[in-house]
Design a protein around this motif. Structure first.
Motif, PDB file in Angstrom:
ATOM      1  N   ALA A 422       0.854  -1.196   0.000  1.00 29.14           N
ATOM      2  CA  ALA A 422       0.000   0.000   0.000  1.00 29.14           C
ATOM      3  C   ALA A 422       0.884   1.238   0.000  1.00 29.14           C
ATOM      4  N   PRO A 423       1.382   1.676  -1.167  1.00 36.55           N
ATOM      5  CA  PRO A 423       2.350   2.783  -1.214  1.00 36.55           C
ATOM      6  C   PRO A 423       1.869   4.056  -0.544  1.00 36.55           C
ATOM      7  N   ARG A 424       0.605   4.422  -0.749  1.00 34.74           N
ATOM      8  CA  ARG A 424       0.126   5.688  -0.202  1.00 34.74           C
ATOM      9  C   ARG A 424       0.117   5.668   1.319  1.00 34.74           C
ATOM     10  N   TYR A 425      -0.108   4.508   1.911  1.00 43.38           N
ATOM     11  CA  TYR A 425      -0.192   4.402   3.370  1.00 43.38           C
ATOM     12  C   TYR A 425       1.080   3.816   3.973  1.00 43.38           C
ATOM     13  N   ALA A 426       2.176   3.858   3.217  1.00 47.09           N
ATOM     14  CA  ALA A 426       3.395   3.172   3.652  1.00 47.09           C
ATOM     15  C   ALA A 426       3.917   3.705   4.981  1.00 47.09           C
ATOM     16  N   GLY A 427       3.884   5.029   5.180  1.00 45.64           N
ATOM     17  CA  GLY A 427       4.366   5.592   6.442  1.00 45.64           C
ATOM     18  C   GLY A 427       3.533   5.150   7.621  1.00 45.64           C
ATOM     19  N   PHE A 428       2.226   5.146   7.447  1.00 52.73           N
ATOM     20  CA  PHE A 428       1.329   4.708   8.515  1.00 52.73           C
ATOM     21  C   PHE A 428       1.500   3.226   8.807  1.00 52.73           C
ATOM     22  N   LEU A 429       1.636   2.416   7.752  1.00 51.65           N
ATOM     23  CA  LEU A 429       1.840   0.975   7.942  1.00 51.65           C
ATOM     24  C   LEU A 429       3.161   0.699   8.650  1.00 51.65           C
ATOM     25  N   LEU A 430       4.205   1.431   8.284  1.00 52.27           N
ATOM     26  CA  LEU A 430       5.475   1.240   8.970  1.00 52.27           C
ATOM     27  C   LEU A 430       5.365   1.635  10.431  1.00 52.27           C
ATOM     28  N   GLY A 431       4.576   2.673  10.713  1.00 52.65           N
ATOM     29  CA  GLY A 431       4.350   3.031  12.109  1.00 52.65           C
ATOM     30  C   GLY A 431       3.727   1.884  12.888  1.00 52.65           C
ATOM     31  N   ILE A 432       2.773   1.186  12.252  1.00 46.02           N
ATOM     32  CA  ILE A 432       2.126   0.049  12.916  1.00 46.02           C
ATOM     33  C   ILE A 432       3.116  -1.092  13.123  1.00 46.02           C
ATOM     34  N   THR A 433       3.795  -1.488  12.055  1.00 46.36           N
ATOM     35  CA  THR A 433       4.711  -2.636  12.160  1.00 46.36           C
ATOM     36  C   THR A 433       5.892  -2.328  13.070  1.00 46.36           C
ATOM     37  N   ASN A 434       6.372  -1.083  13.027  1.00 50.28           N
ATOM     38  CA  ASN A 434       7.513  -0.728  13.869  1.00 50.28           C
ATOM     39  C   ASN A 434       7.118  -0.607  15.337  1.00 50.28           C
ATOM     40  N   THR A 435       5.847  -0.298  15.609  1.00 53.90           N
ATOM     41  CA  THR A 435       5.391  -0.291  17.000  1.00 53.90           C
ATOM     42  C   THR A 435       5.506  -1.682  17.592  1.00 53.90           C
ATOM     43  N   PHE A 436       4.992  -2.664  16.878  1.00 49.55           N
ATOM     44  CA  PHE A 436       5.137  -4.048  17.341  1.00 49.55           C
ATOM     45  C   PHE A 436       6.600  -4.480  17.325  1.00 49.55           C
ATOM     46  N   GLY A 437       7.338  -4.034  16.305  1.00 50.40           N
ATOM     47  CA  GLY A 437       8.740  -4.397  16.214  1.00 50.40           C
ATOM     48  C   GLY A 437       9.605  -3.789  17.293  1.00 50.40           C
ATOM     49  N   THR A 438       9.101  -2.745  17.952  1.00 48.21           N
ATOM     50  CA  THR A 438       9.858  -2.097  19.023  1.00 48.21           C
ATOM     51  C   THR A 438       9.662  -2.801  20.365  1.00 48.21           C
ATOM     52  N   ILE A 439       8.621  -3.598  20.493  1.00 43.08           N
ATOM     53  CA  ILE A 439       8.377  -4.310  21.756  1.00 43.08           C
ATOM     54  C   ILE A 439       9.602  -5.120  22.181  1.00 43.08           C
ATOM     55  N   PRO A 440      10.277  -5.850  21.282  1.00 46.37           N
ATOM     56  CA  PRO A 440      11.516  -6.529  21.692  1.00 46.37           C
ATOM     57  C   PRO A 440      12.582  -5.565  22.210  1.00 46.37           C
ATOM     58  N   GLY A 441      12.599  -4.330  21.687  1.00 42.53           N
ATOM     59  CA  GLY A 441      13.566  -3.359  22.186  1.00 42.53           C
ATOM     60  C   GLY A 441      13.314  -2.985  23.626  1.00 42.53           C
ATOM     61  N   VAL A 442      12.046  -3.003  24.049  1.00 44.71           N
ATOM     62  CA  VAL A 442      11.705  -2.734  25.444  1.00 44.71           C
ATOM     63  C   VAL A 442      12.016  -3.936  26.314  1.00 44.71           C
ATOM     64  N   VAL A 443      11.620  -5.110  25.845  1.00 48.57           N
ATOM     65  CA  VAL A 443      11.685  -6.318  26.681  1.00 48.57           C
ATOM     66  C   VAL A 443      13.093  -6.900  26.732  1.00 48.57           C
ATOM     67  N   ALA A 444      13.807  -6.904  25.602  1.00 44.92           N
ATOM     68  CA  ALA A 444      15.074  -7.628  25.520  1.00 44.92           C
ATOM     69  C   ALA A 444      16.122  -7.164  26.542  1.00 44.92           C
ATOM     70  N   PRO A 445      16.448  -5.859  26.650  1.00 41.26           N
ATOM     71  CA  PRO A 445      17.464  -5.476  27.633  1.00 41.26           C
ATOM     72  C   PRO A 445      17.016  -5.674  29.072  1.00 41.26           C
ATOM     73  N   ILE A 446      15.701  -5.500  29.333  1.00 43.86           N
ATOM     74  CA  ILE A 446      15.203  -5.722  30.693  1.00 43.86           C
ATOM     75  C   ILE A 446      15.276  -7.197  31.039  1.00 43.86           C
ATOM     76  N   ALA A 447      14.878  -8.061  30.089  1.00 39.52           N
ATOM     77  CA  ALA A 447      14.971  -9.504  30.322  1.00 39.52           C
ATOM     78  C   ALA A 447      16.415  -9.920  30.514  1.00 39.52           C
ATOM     79  N   THR A 448      17.316  -9.340  29.730  1.00 40.03           N
ATOM     80  CA  THR A 448      18.740  -9.653  29.889  1.00 40.03           C
ATOM     81  C   THR A 448      19.226  -9.273  31.278  1.00 40.03           C
TER      82      THR A 448
END
Length: 490
Positions: A422-448
Motif C-alpha cells: 500500500a504505497p500511499r499508506y506506507a508511512g502509517f503501515l510502517l508506524g504500525i509494524t515498527n510499533t510491534f517491532g519495538t516491543i523486543p527493544g523494550v523487553v530484551a534489555p530488561i529480560a537480559t
C-alpha cells in the motif's frame, strides 16, 4: 483502499499493468548526483546519527558504572567466567578513564531498565508519526525527530547526575522524539522512490542505521577513555544538530516542490509513481489494515528479527566487557563489527533485489520472501552457534558478526514490504509494524538484566570470602529460596 483498487490485504499482481514502470528504461535519468540519490545520502547520514544517539549509552554504560553490584571486597582473587584475551591477563577491571569523571553504582537490573527506557518512548510515536507524515509529508517529522533527540542527548550527563529516574525519563523522551523517524522515511520514499529503484534507495538510506552503530560503538569507547563518558553525549548531540541544518536546507517533501531537481528527473519520478505519490488525507482504512494477512506477517517477522537485533544492540558491549573481558577500546570495535557486515550486506541486497525485479528473474513478492527468509534463518543459526562457542573469543566474535551481517538481507525484504502492499499508506503501515517491532527493544534489555542479575551477586560471594557455602546459604534463606537440605556449614 488505494485508488488503484487493490486491497490492503494483498499487493498488486506482479504481472498487472499497474506494476509496470510508466517510463521506459532509456528515459531514466542517471542516479549520480540526482536529487533522489542526494535524499538517500542525507537519510543515510541522518540514520547514522539516529543510531549513534541510540547506542552510545550501551558502550558508555561500561564507563558510567563502577561496579555491577555494590560493595565488592578490595582484596580478593577474581574467578572469571571466561579467561582474559591473550595479552590482557594482567589488566585490571578498573575502567581507565580520566580522573574526576563520575561513576554510579547501578546494578544489572537498573542498567537493563536504563537501556530499555529509550524504547518506551519510541513505542508511542510510531503510529502518530506515520499517520501525520503520510498526510503532511515526512521531511519535517524526520528532521525534528533527529534534532529533538540530539538536543536531549546533550542533557544526558546532567540527568545522570540527578539520578536514575531522571536519566530514565530523558532516554524515554529521546525515544519519543526518534519514534517518528522511520515512518517519516517511508512516507518520503512513497513520494520519491520510483518502483524500479525502491530497494536500492531505501536500503541505502536505512543502512545508515548500521553505519551509525558501526561508527558509534568504537568511537564511544575511545572517547570514554580519552575525554570521559560525558563527552560522548555532547559530541553525538552536536552531530545531530549539525545534520539537521543541512536536512532542512536541502530536503523537500515532494519532487514537485524541490527547488534544485531537474525537470527530467521530476517528470520521471512523478510519472513512475503516479497517483500513489501523494498524501493519504485524513482518512485511512484502519479496519482493512487490521484484517490484512500480509500486514500481520510483516509484524510477526519484524518482531522476531528485532528481538536478536535489539538484544545485541543494547547488551553486546556489556557481554564483551563482563564475559569476554575485552578492554573498552577493543569492546567498542568488536561490538561494531557485526554492524559493518550488516551495512555491506543490506546495501548489496538492495541493489540485487532491484536487479532481480528489473530483469524479471522473479516477482516482487517472491523476491521479498526470499530476502526475508535468508535474513531470518542464517542469523538464527549463527546466534545458536555463539552459545556453543564457549570462551573462544575468535569464534564468538565471528559468529556474532555473521549473525548480524546475514540479517542485513531483510532490509530488501520485510523491512520495506509496506511500500509494496500500500504505497500511499506506507508511512502509517510502517508506524504500525515498527510499533510491534519495538516491543523486543523494550523487553530484551530488561529480560537480559533479570536473567543476569544473580551472576554478579554470586560472583561477589564466591570471590570475596572463603566461607562460601555459609554466605550463599544465608542469602538464599533470606529470600526464602533455600533448597531443601541445604548445608549451613563448610
Amino acid at each position: 483502499m488505494p485508488e488503484n483498487g487493490f486491497s490492503i490485504n494483498a499487493s498488486p499482481p506482479d504481472d498487472d499493468e499497474a506494476s509496470e514502470p510508466l517510463v521506459e528504461s532509456d528515459a531514466v535519468p542517471p542516479q549520480c548526483c540526482s536529487a533522489r540519490l542526494n535524499l538517500a545520502v542525507l537519510m543515510f547520514l541522518g540514520f547514522s546519527v539516529v543510531y549513534g544517539l541510540r547506542v552510545n549509552l550501551s558502550v558508555a554504560m561500561v564507563a558510567m558504572v563502577n561496579a555491577t553490584e555494590p560493595g565488592p571486597a578490595q582484596n580478593h582473587s577474581v574467578v572469571r567466567a571466561c579467561p582474559m584475551p591473550a595479552g590482557m591477563e594482567n589488566n585490571s577491571d578498573t575502567f581507565p578513564g580520566p580522573e574526576g569523571v563520575p561513576q554510579y553504582p547501578w546494578d544489572s537490573e537498573t542498567q537493563g531498565w536504563l537501556l530499555g527506557a529509550f524504547f518506551f518512548g519510541y513505542l508511542c510515536t510510531q503510529i502518530p508519526g506515520g499517520y501525520l507524515a503520510g498526510h503532511y509529508g515526512g521531511s519535517v517529522f524526520l528532521g525534528v525527530g533527529v534534532l529533538g533527540t540530539a538536543v536531549l542527548t546533550l542533557l544526558t550527563p546532567v540527568a545522570a547526575q540527578l539520578g536514575v529516574y531522571w536519566l530514565f525519563a530523558l532516554r524515554a523522551l529521546e525515544g519519543f522524539g526518534e519514534g517518528v523517524t522511520f515512518p517519516a522515511m517511508m512516507a518520503l520514499w512513497a513520494r520519491w522512490a520510483p518502483p524500479m529503484e525502491r530497494s536500492r534507495l531505501m536500503t541505502l538510506s536505512g543502512s545508515g542505521a548500521n553505519f551509525g552503530a558501526f561508527v558509534a560503538l568504537p568511537l564511544t569507547g575511545y572517547i570514554c577513555q580519552t575525554l570521559g563518558w560525558p563527552a560522548v553525549f555532547y559530541l553525538c548531540g552536536g552531530a545531530g544538530c549539525l545534520w539537521a541544518v543541512f536536512w532542512f536546507i536541502f530536503v523537500s517533501d515532494d519532487p514537485r516542490t524541490h527547488r534544485r531537481i531537474s525537470e527530467e528527473e521530476r517528470n520521471y519520478i512523478v510519472n513512475s509513481i503516479g497517483s500513489q505519490g501523494t498524501g493519504h488525507g485524513w482518512s485511512v482504512p484502519v479496519l482493512p489494515m487490521l484484517l490484512s494477512g500480509p500486514l500481520w506477517a510483516i509484524i510477526v517477522t519484524q518482531m522476531c528479527a528485532n528481538w536478536s537485533y535489539y538484544t545485541l544492540l543494547t547488551s553486546l558491549p556489556t557481554y564483551m566487557n563482563n564475559i569476554l573481558h575485552f578492554d573498552l577500546k577493543s569492546n567498542g570495535f568488536l561490538s561494531a563489527l557485526p554492524y559493518l557486515g550488516a551495512l555491506v550486506v543490506s546495501t548489496l541486497s538492495g541493489v540485487a533485489a532491484d536487479s532481480l525485479i528489473e530483469k524479471r528473474v522473479m516477482s516482487v513478492t517472491a523476491m521479498r520472501k526470499l530476502f526475508t527468509i535468508t535474513g531470518m534463518m542464517f542469523p538464527a543459526v549463527f546466534l545458536v552457534a555463539v552459545g556453543y562457542s564457549g570462551c573462544s573469543h575468535v569464534l564468538t566474535v565471528t559468529f556474532l558478526t555473521l549473525s548480524t551481517a546475514t540479517g542485513g538481507t531483510t532490509a530488501a525484504g520485510v523491512f520495506i514490504n509496506q511500500i509494496d502492499i500500500a504505497p500511499r499508506y506506507a508511512g502509517f503501515l510502517l508506524g504500525i509494524t515498527n510499533t510491534f517491532g519495538t516491543i523486543p527493544g523494550v523487553v530484551a534489555p530488561i529480560a537480559t538484566g533479570y536473567f543476569t542479575k544473580d551472576v554478579g551477586r554470586l560472583h561477589y560471594i564466591i570471590t570475596s570470602a572463603p566461607d562460601v557455602r555459609i554466605k550463599f546459604t544465608d542469602m538464599m534463606r533470606q529470600e526464602g529460596d533455600e533448597p531443601e537440605g541445604a548445608a549451613t556449614d563448610v
